[in-house]
Design an enzyme around this catalytic site. Structure first.
Site, PDB file in Angstrom:
ATOM      1  N   GLU A  20      -4.859   7.437  -3.256  1.00 44.51           N
ATOM      2  CA  GLU A  20      -5.350   6.178  -2.694  1.00 44.51           C
ATOM      3  C   GLU A  20      -5.611   5.150  -3.800  1.00 44.51           C
ATOM      4  O   GLU A  20      -5.498   3.945  -3.574  1.00 44.51           O
ATOM      5  CB  GLU A  20      -6.612   6.453  -1.865  1.00 44.51           C
ATOM      6  CG  GLU A  20      -6.963   5.387  -0.851  1.00 44.51           C
ATOM      7  CD  GLU A  20      -5.935   5.187   0.269  1.00 44.51           C
ATOM      8  OE1 GLU A  20      -4.958   5.954   0.363  1.00 44.51           O
ATOM      9  OE2 GLU A  20      -6.110   4.220   1.041  1.00 44.51           O
ATOM     10  N   HIS A  31       1.749   4.363  -2.896  1.00 44.03           N
ATOM     11  CA  HIS A  31       1.782   5.825  -2.733  1.00 44.03           C
ATOM     12  C   HIS A  31       3.137   6.368  -3.180  1.00 44.03           C
ATOM     13  O   HIS A  31       3.235   7.386  -3.864  1.00 44.03           O
ATOM     14  CB  HIS A  31       1.598   6.194  -1.247  1.00 44.03           C
ATOM     15  CG  HIS A  31       0.179   6.144  -0.753  1.00 44.03           C
ATOM     16  ND1 HIS A  31      -0.844   6.864  -1.332  1.00 44.03           N
ATOM     17  CD2 HIS A  31      -0.391   5.475   0.288  1.00 44.03           C
ATOM     18  CE1 HIS A  31      -1.977   6.644  -0.660  1.00 44.03           C
ATOM     19  NE2 HIS A  31      -1.733   5.793   0.322  1.00 44.03           N
ATOM     20  N   HIS A  34       0.836  -1.211   0.000  1.00 42.02           N
ATOM     21  CA  HIS A  34       0.000   0.000   0.000  1.00 42.02           C
ATOM     22  C   HIS A  34       0.873   1.264   0.000  1.00 42.02           C
ATOM     23  O   HIS A  34       0.744   2.127  -0.869  1.00 42.02           O
ATOM     24  CB  HIS A  34      -0.912  -0.030   1.229  1.00 42.02           C
ATOM     25  CG  HIS A  34      -1.850   1.136   1.321  1.00 42.02           C
ATOM     26  ND1 HIS A  34      -3.175   1.055   0.966  1.00 42.02           N
ATOM     27  CD2 HIS A  34      -1.666   2.426   1.729  1.00 42.02           C
ATOM     28  CE1 HIS A  34      -3.764   2.231   1.146  1.00 42.02           C
ATOM     29  NE2 HIS A  34      -2.860   3.080   1.617  1.00 42.02           N
ATOM     30  N   GLU A  35       1.791   1.324   0.960  1.00 39.92           N
ATOM     31  CA  GLU A  35       2.637   2.526   1.053  1.00 39.92           C
ATOM     32  C   GLU A  35       3.568   2.630  -0.152  1.00 39.92           C
ATOM     33  O   GLU A  35       3.829   3.730  -0.648  1.00 39.92           O
ATOM     34  CB  GLU A  35       3.435   2.535   2.367  1.00 39.92           C
ATOM     35  CG  GLU A  35       2.579   2.533   3.641  1.00 39.92           C
ATOM     36  CD  GLU A  35       1.532   3.643   3.708  1.00 39.92           C
ATOM     37  OE1 GLU A  35       1.750   4.714   3.115  1.00 39.92           O
ATOM     38  OE2 GLU A  35       0.471   3.424   4.337  1.00 39.92           O
TER      39      GLU A  35
END
Ligand code: ZN
Length: 498
Positions: A293, A267, A263-264
């Protein structure tokens, strides 16, 4: 015009740089700083953000914009210069409408509210937070008032997080999304739950760190221009385009660090691939929370929870954790994608997450409009949980007190999470249409095709275009909830059967 533009770039470039220096302090606070340093650090952070705010709202910038905006007609609307003037003017107009007195009052109220919320959360007692929350919603209504006339009182708050998007658009999207999401959940609930015993064991922390690093590197997070550290609440931060850092939290009783790192990294891959020509300007960052997101969710879920990705990565997991060697890939895949309504948003799976968001959006809009009294929040929360997810939290800590957002004054933020999910599926579909099925590449651990498509269509633009324009350029449409529903249906029909 050339000289004025140069002046503008210097001024906003410095302001932007101050914000990025503040980000270094914040990273340090969350990753390295001794606890006793909090008060001193708060002073330093306040000084820096004050300096940046002065530059972004000062008379000098106002005068420059007055001269530059009329000249925009001589520029190509796709050029960096045009986009920089447009974005700077947009944010300047928003900032100067809010009186300094309100900004100070809001900062004071949210800092008090945060500690009240912590107490209320620890004791699972909404009453301890009720008055603080009432004050925050009153201040949010005042804030909206500075932007009157508006189409909807929520619009000015939403603009803070998702510029260019209207409440009416979100309401329409959610109205289309809600029934099929609830229906799908009912269908899934009619099937037996997958066996999740393979996920209930001790996963050594050092092995998890190695796997998290390997997964981030595999999908294309550039460790030469970033690093991975430990933090209680995982986050991504950028100090410049060549220093974009991620954090994760490893717990030995689950494998969530893998998902959270993907997820990170999603980003961060966005920030690392913004065109270098935009560096040192406010365009050198992701354009909106929902687009951001969409990137993190795409790598975390559409890639990270897919069977092709697991075909590539699961042998590494089996290697690290020998207990998994007797668990076949498909059994792990099913367990890893279990759908189960729960109380807590941050733990929600792909099929239930958006319902948590719609609930919050509806309640915050109702409280802002004054239709729902803040005092009645817990009952309204529980009723919607029952309606959408079929469960009622046993207490407010697992209900309306679970998120930090409202205590921090972040009203208007929640919908961006669900929009990010919807957009992630649209980009996924768009990329597959343009590049052919990616499954074979993903199975090989080859993510370059997908990443390069995202680089070209999303990342390189930085903040040049707003959400709907970014989406129009990438896939030719607006936000289409049916694409996400289609994705969920295909995936879970294959997993659970009809
Ligand atoms: Zn995120």
């Amino acid at each position: 015009m050339h000289n004025k533009l140069k002046k503008l770039k210097k001024l906003v470039g410095e302001a932007f740089e101050l914000q990025r220096i503040a980000a270094i302090l914040d990273w340090d606070q969350q990753v390295e700083m001794p606890v006793a340093a909090a008060a001193g650090r708060a002073r330093q952070a306040a000084l820096l953000s004050g300096l940046a705010h002065e530059k972004f709202t000062g008379a000098e910038l106002g005068e420059l914009l007055n001269e530059l905006v009329p000249e925009m007609k001589n520029l190509d609307p796709e050029s960096d210069d045009y986009c920089l003037i447009r974005l700077t003017a947009r944010d300047y107009d928003r900032h100067i409408k809010v009186p300094a007195g309100h900004v100070a009052e809001f900062a004071h109220a949210t800092s008090l509210a945060h500690s009240e919320w912590e107490k209320a959360y620890a004791e699972a007692d909404f009453l301890l937070f009720r008055d603080s929350l009432s004050r925050i919603f009153k201040l949010c209504r005042d804030y909206a008032g500075f932007f009157a006339p508006y189409d909807h009182i929520y619009d000015p708050l939403l603009a803070e997080f998702e510029p260019g998007l209207k409440t009416a658009v979100i309401t329409e999207i959610f109205a289309a999304l809600r029934p099929p999401q609830v229906e799908l959940l009912h269908e899934i609930a009619a099937h037996p739950e997958p066996d999740q015993s393979c996920l209930k064991q001790v996963f050594a922390a050092d092995k998890q760190w190695q796997l998290a690093r390997a997964a981030a590197a595999a999908i294309g997070y550039d460790f030469n221009r970033g690093r991975l550290d430990s933090a209680v609440h995982p986050f991504t931060t950028a100090f410049n385009l060549n220093d974009v850092r991620i954090t994760t939290a490893v717990k030995t009783d689950n494998l969530n660090a893998l998902s959270s790192t993907l997820h990170e990294a999603g980003h961060a891959i966005y920030e690392q691939n913004i065109a270098q020509s935009l560096e040192n300007t406010p365009l050198a960052t992701g354009t909106s929370l929902a687009i951001h997101e969409s990137q993190s969710r795409l790598w975390e879920n559409l890639v990270g929870r897919s069977r092709p990705f697991l075909k590539f990565f699961y042998p590494r997991l089996q290697n690290a954790f020998p207990e998994l060697r007797r668990v076949p890939l498909d059994e792990f895949y099913r367990a890893w994608n279990t759908v189960k309504p729960g109380f807590i948003r941050v733990n929600a799976d792909e099929a239930t997450y958006n319902l948590h968001i719609m609930l919050r959006f509806e309640l915050e809009v109702a409280m802002l409009e004054g239709v729902l009294a803040v005092a009645d929040l817990p009952e309204a929360w529980n009723a919607k949980m029952k309606e959408y997810l079929g469960i009622v939290p046993p207490d407010d800590a697992r209900g309306c007190l679970q998120d930090v957002h409202w205590s921090a004054g972040l009203v208007g933020y929640f919908p961006t999470y669900a929009l990010g999910n919807l957009i992630s599926a649209q980009l996924w579909e768009g990329c597959r249409e343009a590049c052919g099925s990616l499954d074979a590449e993903l199975e090989q651990g080859n993510f370059a095709g997908l990443r390069h498509w995202l680089n070209r269509n999303i990342h390189c633009h930085g903040s040049k275009f707003e959400l709907l324009e970014v989406l129009r350029r990438a896939v030719g449409t607006g936000i289409r909830p049916e694409v996400y529903i289609r994705y969920l249906r295909e995936k879970y029909t294959a997993l659970y059967g009809r």
